[in-house]
Design a protein around this motif. Structure first.
Motif, PDB file in Angstrom:
ATOM      1  N   ARG A 221       0.851  -1.186   0.000  1.00 19.48           N
ATOM      2  CA  ARG A 221       0.000   0.000   0.000  1.00 19.48           C
ATOM      3  C   ARG A 221       0.886   1.235   0.000  1.00 19.48           C
ATOM      4  NH1 ARG A 221      -1.614   2.673   4.499  1.00 19.48           N
ATOM      5  NH2 ARG A 221      -1.634   0.886   5.901  1.00 19.48           N
ATOM      6  N   MET A 222       0.957   1.929  -1.144  1.00 22.19           N
ATOM      7  CA  MET A 222       1.845   3.079  -1.269  1.00 22.19           C
ATOM      8  C   MET A 222       1.270   4.342  -0.642  1.00 22.19           C
ATOM      9  SD  MET A 222       4.586   1.977  -2.658  1.00 22.19           S
ATOM     10  CE  MET A 222       5.382   3.546  -3.020  1.00 22.19           C
ATOM     11  N   ASP A 223      -0.023   4.369  -0.403  1.00 17.32           N
ATOM     12  CA  ASP A 223      -0.658   5.544   0.172  1.00 17.32           C
ATOM     13  C   ASP A 223      -1.227   5.173   1.540  1.00 17.32           C
ATOM     14  OD1 ASP A 223      -1.680   8.100   0.459  1.00 17.32           O
ATOM     15  OD2 ASP A 223      -2.685   8.123  -1.477  1.00 17.32           O
ATOM     16  N   ALA A 224      -2.006   6.074   2.093  1.00 17.62           N
ATOM     17  CA  ALA A 224      -2.642   5.825   3.385  1.00 17.62           C
ATOM     18  C   ALA A 224      -3.726   4.769   3.261  1.00 17.62           C
ATOM     19  CB  ALA A 224      -3.239   7.123   3.922  1.00 17.62           C
ATOM     20  N   HIS A 225      -4.106   4.186   4.390  1.00 24.44           N
ATOM     21  CA  HIS A 225      -5.193   3.205   4.398  1.00 24.44           C
ATOM     22  C   HIS A 225      -6.471   3.842   3.863  1.00 24.44           C
ATOM     23  CE1 HIS A 225      -7.597  -0.204   5.707  1.00 24.44           C
ATOM     24  NE2 HIS A 225      -8.426   0.639   6.282  1.00 24.44           N
ATOM     25  N   THR A 226      -6.795   5.003   4.358  1.00 23.97           N
ATOM     26  CA  THR A 226      -7.839   5.863   3.802  1.00 23.97           C
ATOM     27  C   THR A 226      -7.338   7.299   3.964  1.00 23.97           C
ATOM     28  OG1 THR A 226      -9.080   6.294   5.859  1.00 23.97           O
ATOM     29  CG2 THR A 226      -9.603   4.254   4.651  1.00 23.97           C
ATOM     30  N   THR A 227      -8.107   8.253   3.471  1.00 23.47           N
ATOM     31  CA  THR A 227      -7.702   9.646   3.603  1.00 23.47           C
ATOM     32  C   THR A 227      -7.794  10.143   5.038  1.00 23.47           C
ATOM     33  OG1 THR A 227      -9.960  10.199   2.877  1.00 23.47           O
ATOM     34  CG2 THR A 227      -8.192  10.362   1.239  1.00 23.47           C
ATOM     35  N   SER A 228      -8.335   9.364   5.943  1.00 20.60           N
ATOM     36  CA  SER A 228      -8.353   9.736   7.360  1.00 20.60           C
ATOM     37  C   SER A 228      -7.165   9.162   8.121  1.00 20.60           C
ATOM     38  CB  SER A 228      -9.661   9.276   8.016  1.00 20.60           C
ATOM     39  OG  SER A 228      -9.774   7.865   7.959  1.00 20.60           O
ATOM     40  N   ASP A 229      -6.264   8.516   7.404  1.00 21.12           N
ATOM     41  CA  ASP A 229      -5.119   7.839   8.022  1.00 21.12           C
ATOM     42  C   ASP A 229      -3.835   8.610   7.728  1.00 21.12           C
ATOM     43  OD1 ASP A 229      -3.399   5.804   9.077  1.00 21.12           O
ATOM     44  OD2 ASP A 229      -3.146   5.010   7.058  1.00 21.12           O
ATOM     45  N   ASP A 230      -2.881   8.540   8.654  1.00 20.46           N
ATOM     46  CA  ASP A 230      -1.563   9.147   8.466  1.00 20.46           C
ATOM     47  C   ASP A 230      -0.504   8.053   8.614  1.00 20.46           C
ATOM     48  OD1 ASP A 230       0.754  10.599   8.360  1.00 20.46           O
ATOM     49  OD2 ASP A 230       0.440  11.662  10.258  1.00 20.46           O
ATOM     50  N   PRO A 231      -0.056   7.443   7.495  1.00 21.56           N
ATOM     51  CA  PRO A 231       0.889   6.331   7.585  1.00 21.56           C
ATOM     52  C   PRO A 231       2.266   6.717   8.085  1.00 21.56           C
ATOM     53  CG  PRO A 231       0.579   6.981   5.308  1.00 21.56           C
ATOM     54  CD  PRO A 231      -0.416   7.756   6.105  1.00 21.56           C
ATOM     55  N   THR A 232       2.614   8.015   8.082  1.00 20.56           N
ATOM     56  CA  THR A 232       3.935   8.417   8.562  1.00 20.56           C
ATOM     57  C   THR A 232       4.082   8.188  10.063  1.00 20.56           C
ATOM     58  OG1 THR A 232       3.241  10.719   8.954  1.00 20.56           O
ATOM     59  CG2 THR A 232       4.082  10.169   6.766  1.00 20.56           C
ATOM     60  N   ARG A 233       2.988   7.967  10.759  1.00 19.14           N
ATOM     61  CA  ARG A 233       3.037   7.746  12.202  1.00 19.14           C
ATOM     62  C   ARG A 233       3.448   6.323  12.552  1.00 19.14           C
ATOM     63  NH1 ARG A 233      -2.123  10.133  15.243  1.00 19.14           N
ATOM     64  NH2 ARG A 233      -0.707   9.702  16.960  1.00 19.14           N
ATOM     65  N   TYR A 234       3.369   5.402  11.599  1.00 20.03           N
ATOM     66  CA  TYR A 234       3.684   4.007  11.929  1.00 20.03           C
ATOM     67  C   TYR A 234       4.553   3.313  10.882  1.00 20.03           C
ATOM     68  CZ  TYR A 234      -0.339   3.275   8.780  1.00 20.03           C
ATOM     69  OH  TYR A 234      -1.201   3.306   7.711  1.00 20.03           O
ATOM     70  N   ARG A 235       4.903   3.992   9.792  1.00 23.25           N
ATOM     71  CA  ARG A 235       5.618   3.333   8.717  1.00 23.25           C
ATOM     72  C   ARG A 235       6.868   4.122   8.350  1.00 23.25           C
ATOM     73  NH1 ARG A 235       1.909   1.882   3.614  1.00 23.25           N
ATOM     74  NH2 ARG A 235       2.387   4.036   3.026  1.00 23.25           N
ATOM     75  N   LEU A 236       7.971   3.410   8.103  1.00 19.65           N
ATOM     76  CA  LEU A 236       9.232   4.062   7.767  1.00 19.65           C
ATOM     77  C   LEU A 236       9.255   4.476   6.298  1.00 19.65           C
ATOM     78  CD1 LEU A 236      11.742   1.705   9.626  1.00 19.65           C
ATOM     79  CD2 LEU A 236      10.885   3.931  10.384  1.00 19.65           C
TER      80      LEU A 236
END
Length: 405
Positions: A294-309
């Motif tokens: 998944r190259m983007d967030a789970h949904t637009t309400s998610d911030d993957p930078t908080r848990y992914r390097l």
């Protein structure tokens, strides 16, 4: 490849004690096995390397005409552009939420193009590419994410069920449908029917998915479980979901499990075609684990930078499904620059049409929430509608009395 070639449980059919097992793997070994990259691993079906080089596979090789290769590229480019526009429209306040598919185009287009017209598909809420393959225009998806409808397409004519928001629930629905296909004698020959259900790695932790696999196995339902393992169930990595690669879970239920490079559209197409043929001929269910990211967030309400390097995402950019097919088309002189420019122009036109449609979507009347509940009205529903309309009318009177329109 036949069902006899997959590994059955070690003690299947025995009544004695289980055989001695090897030492319990360390956490590092478990993670290494689960997070294996698409460059290696004998269990990974791959026909197109990340560098765009065509390779052969002893069981799942496929001969694809040049025109079909160009069509697959077109599919992925247009679907990605529609996805990016959906993401932008949500950021502009036009949609309540959007569920990106960025990076998963090859898995969805490969599987979607493998399905025959008579087959049935049950999606989750991220299968925009599969919807495209079923002839559903991207504009028909917008109402779901704007909150104005549950989906504007007809599941009967498109053979594509409405999106399912409840995690894993579509697997139970698909199992019941596939059982019906078997009970009605629609399987057992090469022209029979099959069903394919899509879900993510996180859904494999849901009881609905487990129950669906149990029932489909017991009744030899013609069902392909297509798991898009994009490595992250919202903020939880796949090693929090399973101690073994997900495709190996199938052996516990008694049917084949296959891991395919989900960033390889050719391999996804070949494996999905084989699995669907197995099902429609009456050989029971199959689990496909499309190993992707998944190259983007789970949904637009998610911030993957908080848990992914960031390093992880950068590494997966080198395996981009569209770029690897583009490189292959150029290397083999299957497409020229004029072809790519034409696809880009078509993508621009699609984006404009999608934006214009979204900006001009009509607001549904308040009675819509009552008219789309049951096929036939009930007395309780009629009473609720009348009460609600009377309630709204009271607000209108106050606005008029106060001189506010």
């Amino acid at each position: 490849m036949s069902p006899e070639q997959w590994t059955r449980p070690e003690n299947e059919g025995t009544t004695g004690p289980p055989a001695a097992t090897a030492a319990k793997p360390t956490r590092e070994q478990v993670i290494a096995g689960l997070r294996a990259t698409s460059e290696g691993g004998a269990d990974l079906v791959q026909l197109l390397t990340p560098e765009g080089q065509r390779v052969e596979h002893p069981d799942f090789d496929i001969d694809i005409p040049d025109a079909e290769l160009r069509d697959l590229y077109r599919d992925m480019v247009l679907v990605r552009r529609a996805d990016r526009e959906g993401n932008a429209l949500q950021r502009q306040g036009q949609l309540g939420i959007w569920v990106p598919l960025l990076g998963q185009e090859a898995a969805q287009i490969g599987a979607g193009r493998a399905v025959r017209p008579q087959d049935m598909i049950f999606p989750s809420y991220r299968e925009h590419g599969v919807a495209w393959c079923r002839g559903i225009d991207p504009t028909e998806l917008l109402g779901v994410f704007r909150g104005t409808d549950h989906g504007s397409w007809d599941p009967n004519s498109t053979r594509f069920h409405l999106y399912t928001i409840v995690i894993g629930n579509q697997c139970l629905n698909a199992t019941g449908y596939a059982m019906g296909q078997r009970f009605e004698g629609k399987v057992g020959d090469p022209d029979g029917e099959a069903t394919m259900v899509f879900f993510g790695d996180g859904a494999t932790s849901q009881g609905d998915v487990h129950e669906a696999m149990v029932w489909s196995a017991v009744y030899d339902a013609p069902l392909v479980f297509f798991c898009q393992n994009n490595q992250w169930a919202i903020s939880e990595p796949v090693e929090r979901q399973s101690r073994v690669p997900l495709y190996r879970r199938a052996s516990g239920y008694g049917f084949p499990g296959i891991r395919v490079d989900g960033n390889d559209v050719l391999a996804s197409l070949a494996v999905a075609k084989w699995a669907l043929d197995e099902c429609r001929q009456g050989n029971g269910p199959v689990l496909i684990e499309a190993f992707t990211y998944r190259m983007d967030a789970h949904t637009t309400s998610d911030d993957p930078t908080r848990y992914r390097l960031a390093d992880e995402q950068e590494a997966w950019k080198l395996k981009d499904p569209i770029e690897r097919l583009r490189v292959h088309l150029v290397r083999e002189q299957i497409a020229d620059q004029g072809f790519f420019d034409g696809i880009d122009a078509e993508a621009d036109e699609l984006a404009v049409r999608l934006r214009n449609f979204c900006f001009n979507m009509p607001e549904p009347p308040p009675t819509r929430i009552f008219s789309e509940v049951y096929a036939e009205e009930t007395p309780q529903l009629v009473a609720q509608r009348e009460d609600y309309l009377q309630y709204l009318a009271g607000f209108a009177d106050e606005a008029i009395a106060g001189g506010v329109r």
